[in-house]
Design a protein around this motif. Structure first.
Motif, PDB file in Angstrom:
ATOM      1  N   VAL A 148     -15.699  -1.303  -4.275  1.00 19.44           N
ATOM      2  CA  VAL A 148     -14.371  -0.693  -4.431  1.00 19.44           C
ATOM      3  C   VAL A 148     -13.309  -1.586  -3.787  1.00 19.44           C
ATOM      4  CG1 VAL A 148     -12.911   1.260  -3.773  1.00 19.44           C
ATOM      5  CG2 VAL A 148     -15.233   1.665  -4.615  1.00 19.44           C
ATOM      6  N   TRP A 149     -13.640  -2.145  -2.612  1.00 19.85           N
ATOM      7  CA  TRP A 149     -12.668  -3.028  -1.963  1.00 19.85           C
ATOM      8  C   TRP A 149     -12.378  -4.244  -2.822  1.00 19.85           C
ATOM      9  CZ3 TRP A 149      -8.690  -3.638   0.773  1.00 19.85           C
ATOM     10  CH2 TRP A 149      -8.268  -4.930   1.112  1.00 19.85           C
ATOM     11  N   LEU A 150     -13.404  -4.843  -3.418  1.00 22.86           N
ATOM     12  CA  LEU A 150     -13.188  -6.012  -4.270  1.00 22.86           C
ATOM     13  C   LEU A 150     -12.222  -5.682  -5.406  1.00 22.86           C
ATOM     14  CD1 LEU A 150     -16.732  -7.647  -4.624  1.00 22.86           C
ATOM     15  CD2 LEU A 150     -14.808  -8.432  -3.240  1.00 22.86           C
ATOM     16  N   ILE A 151     -12.364  -4.500  -5.974  1.00 28.92           N
ATOM     17  CA  ILE A 151     -11.479  -4.094  -7.076  1.00 28.92           C
ATOM     18  C   ILE A 151     -10.043  -3.924  -6.567  1.00 28.92           C
ATOM     19  CG2 ILE A 151     -10.975  -2.250  -8.727  1.00 28.92           C
ATOM     20  CD1 ILE A 151     -14.015  -1.785  -8.895  1.00 28.92           C
ATOM     21  N   ILE A 152      -9.895  -3.227  -5.447  1.00 30.92           N
ATOM     22  CA  ILE A 152      -8.558  -3.005  -4.883  1.00 30.92           C
ATOM     23  C   ILE A 152      -7.900  -4.335  -4.505  1.00 30.92           C
ATOM     24  CG2 ILE A 152      -7.292  -2.034  -2.923  1.00 30.92           C
ATOM     25  CD1 ILE A 152      -9.350   0.235  -2.862  1.00 30.92           C
ATOM     26  N   ALA A 153      -8.647  -5.188  -3.814  1.00 33.43           N
ATOM     27  CA  ALA A 153      -8.113  -6.486  -3.396  1.00 33.43           C
ATOM     28  C   ALA A 153      -7.722  -7.335  -4.598  1.00 33.43           C
ATOM     29  CB  ALA A 153      -9.148  -7.227  -2.547  1.00 33.43           C
ATOM     30  N   SER A 154      -8.529  -7.281  -5.650  1.00 34.55           N
ATOM     31  CA  SER A 154      -8.247  -8.069  -6.850  1.00 34.55           C
ATOM     32  C   SER A 154      -6.954  -7.626  -7.520  1.00 34.55           C
ATOM     33  CB  SER A 154      -9.406  -7.952  -7.843  1.00 34.55           C
ATOM     34  OG  SER A 154     -10.596  -8.478  -7.307  1.00 34.55           O
ATOM     35  N   VAL A 155      -6.773  -6.329  -7.608  1.00 33.68           N
ATOM     36  CA  VAL A 155      -5.564  -5.794  -8.241  1.00 33.68           C
ATOM     37  C   VAL A 155      -4.328  -6.207  -7.442  1.00 33.68           C
ATOM     38  CG1 VAL A 155      -4.298  -3.692  -8.821  1.00 33.68           C
ATOM     39  CG2 VAL A 155      -6.738  -3.859  -9.341  1.00 33.68           C
ATOM     40  N   ILE A 156      -4.409  -6.057  -6.107  1.00 29.23           N
ATOM     41  CA  ILE A 156      -3.274  -6.435  -5.255  1.00 29.23           C
ATOM     42  C   ILE A 156      -3.025  -7.940  -5.316  1.00 29.23           C
ATOM     43  CG2 ILE A 156      -2.447  -6.545  -2.872  1.00 29.23           C
ATOM     44  CD1 ILE A 156      -3.964  -3.950  -2.342  1.00 29.23           C
ATOM     45  N   GLY A 157      -4.092  -8.716  -5.176  1.00 28.90           N
ATOM     46  CA  GLY A 157      -3.950 -10.170  -5.201  1.00 28.90           C
ATOM     47  C   GLY A 157      -3.431 -10.681  -6.538  1.00 28.90           C
ATOM     48  N   TRP A 158      -3.939 -10.104  -7.629  1.00 28.86           N
ATOM     49  CA  TRP A 158      -3.487 -10.527  -8.955  1.00 28.86           C
ATOM     50  C   TRP A 158      -2.024 -10.168  -9.164  1.00 28.86           C
ATOM     51  CZ3 TRP A 158      -1.257  -8.854 -13.414  1.00 28.86           C
ATOM     52  CH2 TRP A 158      -1.394  -9.688 -14.541  1.00 28.86           C
ATOM     53  N   PHE A 159      -1.624  -8.988  -8.693  1.00 26.44           N
ATOM     54  CA  PHE A 159      -0.225  -8.564  -8.834  1.00 26.44           C
ATOM     55  C   PHE A 159       0.703  -9.522  -8.089  1.00 26.44           C
ATOM     56  CE2 PHE A 159       3.416  -6.117  -7.187  1.00 26.44           C
ATOM     57  CZ  PHE A 159       3.993  -5.733  -8.385  1.00 26.44           C
ATOM     58  N   ALA A 160       0.309  -9.899  -6.862  1.00 27.59           N
ATOM     59  CA  ALA A 160       1.122 -10.832  -6.083  1.00 27.59           C
ATOM     60  C   ALA A 160       1.224 -12.177  -6.784  1.00 27.59           C
ATOM     61  CB  ALA A 160       0.527 -11.004  -4.685  1.00 27.59           C
ATOM     62  N   CYS A 220       6.773 -16.100   2.801  1.00 21.84           N
ATOM     63  CA  CYS A 220       6.901 -15.617   1.428  1.00 21.84           C
ATOM     64  C   CYS A 220       6.278 -14.225   1.307  1.00 21.84           C
ATOM     65  CB  CYS A 220       6.207 -16.598   0.481  1.00 21.84           C
ATOM     66  SG  CYS A 220       5.883 -15.952  -1.167  1.00 21.84           S
ATOM     67  N   PRO A 221       7.050 -13.211   0.887  1.00 19.86           N
ATOM     68  CA  PRO A 221       6.518 -11.845   0.792  1.00 19.86           C
ATOM     69  C   PRO A 221       5.261 -11.727  -0.069  1.00 19.86           C
ATOM     70  CG  PRO A 221       8.905 -11.844   0.554  1.00 19.86           C
ATOM     71  CD  PRO A 221       8.471 -13.275   0.511  1.00 19.86           C
ATOM     72  N   TRP A 222       5.304 -12.310  -1.273  1.00 18.20           N
ATOM     73  CA  TRP A 222       4.136 -12.211  -2.160  1.00 18.20           C
ATOM     74  C   TRP A 222       2.968 -13.009  -1.610  1.00 18.20           C
ATOM     75  CZ3 TRP A 222       4.898  -8.132  -4.601  1.00 18.20           C
ATOM     76  CH2 TRP A 222       6.086  -7.835  -5.254  1.00 18.20           C
ATOM     77  N   CYS A 223       3.251 -14.110  -0.943  1.00 19.10           N
ATOM     78  CA  CYS A 223       2.180 -14.892  -0.317  1.00 19.10           C
ATOM     79  C   CYS A 223       1.502 -14.072   0.778  1.00 19.10           C
ATOM     80  CB  CYS A 223       2.723 -16.183   0.283  1.00 19.10           C
ATOM     81  SG  CYS A 223       3.484 -17.298  -0.911  1.00 19.10           S
ATOM     82  N   MET A 224       2.312 -13.397   1.577  1.00 17.08           N
ATOM     83  CA  MET A 224       1.758 -12.582   2.658  1.00 17.08           C
ATOM     84  C   MET A 224       0.912 -11.443   2.113  1.00 17.08           C
ATOM     85  SD  MET A 224       4.701 -12.466   5.633  1.00 17.08           S
ATOM     86  CE  MET A 224       6.046 -11.893   4.577  1.00 17.08           C
ATOM     87  N   LEU A 225       1.295 -10.905   0.969  1.00 13.32           N
ATOM     88  CA  LEU A 225       0.492  -9.859   0.341  1.00 13.32           C
ATOM     89  C   LEU A 225      -0.864 -10.429  -0.069  1.00 13.32           C
ATOM     90  CD1 LEU A 225       0.431  -6.935  -0.598  1.00 13.32           C
ATOM     91  CD2 LEU A 225       1.399  -7.674  -2.789  1.00 13.32           C
ATOM     92  N   THR A 226      -0.857 -11.655  -0.561  1.00 12.90           N
ATOM     93  CA  THR A 226      -2.111 -12.326  -0.908  1.00 12.90           C
ATOM     94  C   THR A 226      -2.960 -12.566   0.330  1.00 12.90           C
ATOM     95  OG1 THR A 226      -1.080 -13.442  -2.804  1.00 12.90           O
ATOM     96  CG2 THR A 226      -3.119 -14.387  -1.955  1.00 12.90           C
TER      97      THR A 226
END
Length: 205
Positions: free
Chosen positions: A13-25, A130-136
């Motif tokens: 589940v974490w991999l899925i959540i992290a992927s969605v957030i990372g891909w969005f950033a 960078c905001p999006w970088c920090m999200l990544t």
């Protein structure tokens, strides 16, 4: 703890959540890069202040280390953990070589993120966050911790059952390790800010 005896639901589940957030950033950074290329003077949505912005990062050589914008790596790369997470939830079993390859990819991503953090803070041509970088960064760090422990407990790194069991118990400490990593980065930011303030004061007086 053999992966054959337990399905790593939380990790999946974490991999899925992290992927969605990372891909969005990564997607947002890519769109901002397109805007910047079309109009270098454009006011990007990620440019919050002089110190918090992505425009400077995107326009630097660090923003395209491999000859193309770094966010493209994120758009492609985050598909791997998404696939693994969904497959694990579906009950898939992967061979040892697959996990080793996946672990190598996550490790390279973590090392690259650490390097980018250092560049953002200490490179003379940057000095911005960078905001999006920090999200990544925020999802890459715990993904690395969790993946290394998972590869230990599922037998990729070792066949020693005691070590595997220990790695399995340590998975519960990933959130704390992540918070400590965040705190360390914040400390570096604060110290760098003091250094810059000292340089400004020195220039004035």
């Amino acid at each position: 703890m053999s992966e054959q005896r337990t399905r790593p639901v939380i990790y999946a589940v974490w991999l899925i959540i992290a992927s969605v957030i990372g891909w969005f950033a990564a997607f947002q950074l890519t769109m901002d890069k397109f805007i910047q290329l079309a109009n270098p003077e454009a006011d990007l949505s990620c440019n919050v202040s002089v110190m918090i912005q992505c425009g400077k990062n995107l326009g630097s050589w660090q923003g395209e280390v491999f000859g193309f914008p770094n966010p493209i790596l994120g758009i492609a790369g985050w598909m791997a953990p998404l696939f693994v997470g969904v497959a694990l939830l579906a009950g898939a079993r992967f061979p040892r070589w697959f996990w080793a390859t996946f672990g190598a990819g996550v490790t390279l991503a973590f090392v690259f993120v650490c390097w980018l953090i250092g560049q953002s803070l200490y490179a003379s041509n940057l000095g911005v966050l960078c905001p999006w970088c920090m999200l990544t960064w925020s999802v890459t760090i715990p993904t690395f911790f969790a993946t290394m422990l998972h590869l230990t407990r599922n037998g990729t790194f070792t066949r020693n059952e005691k070590v595997q069991a220990r790695a399995n118990s340590l998975m519960a400490w990933v959130p704390l390790a992540t918070v400590l990593a965040y705190a360390f980065i914040i400390l570096l930011v604060q110290l760098r800010g003091l250094d810059l303030l000292g340089e400004v004061i020195g220039m004035i007086f």
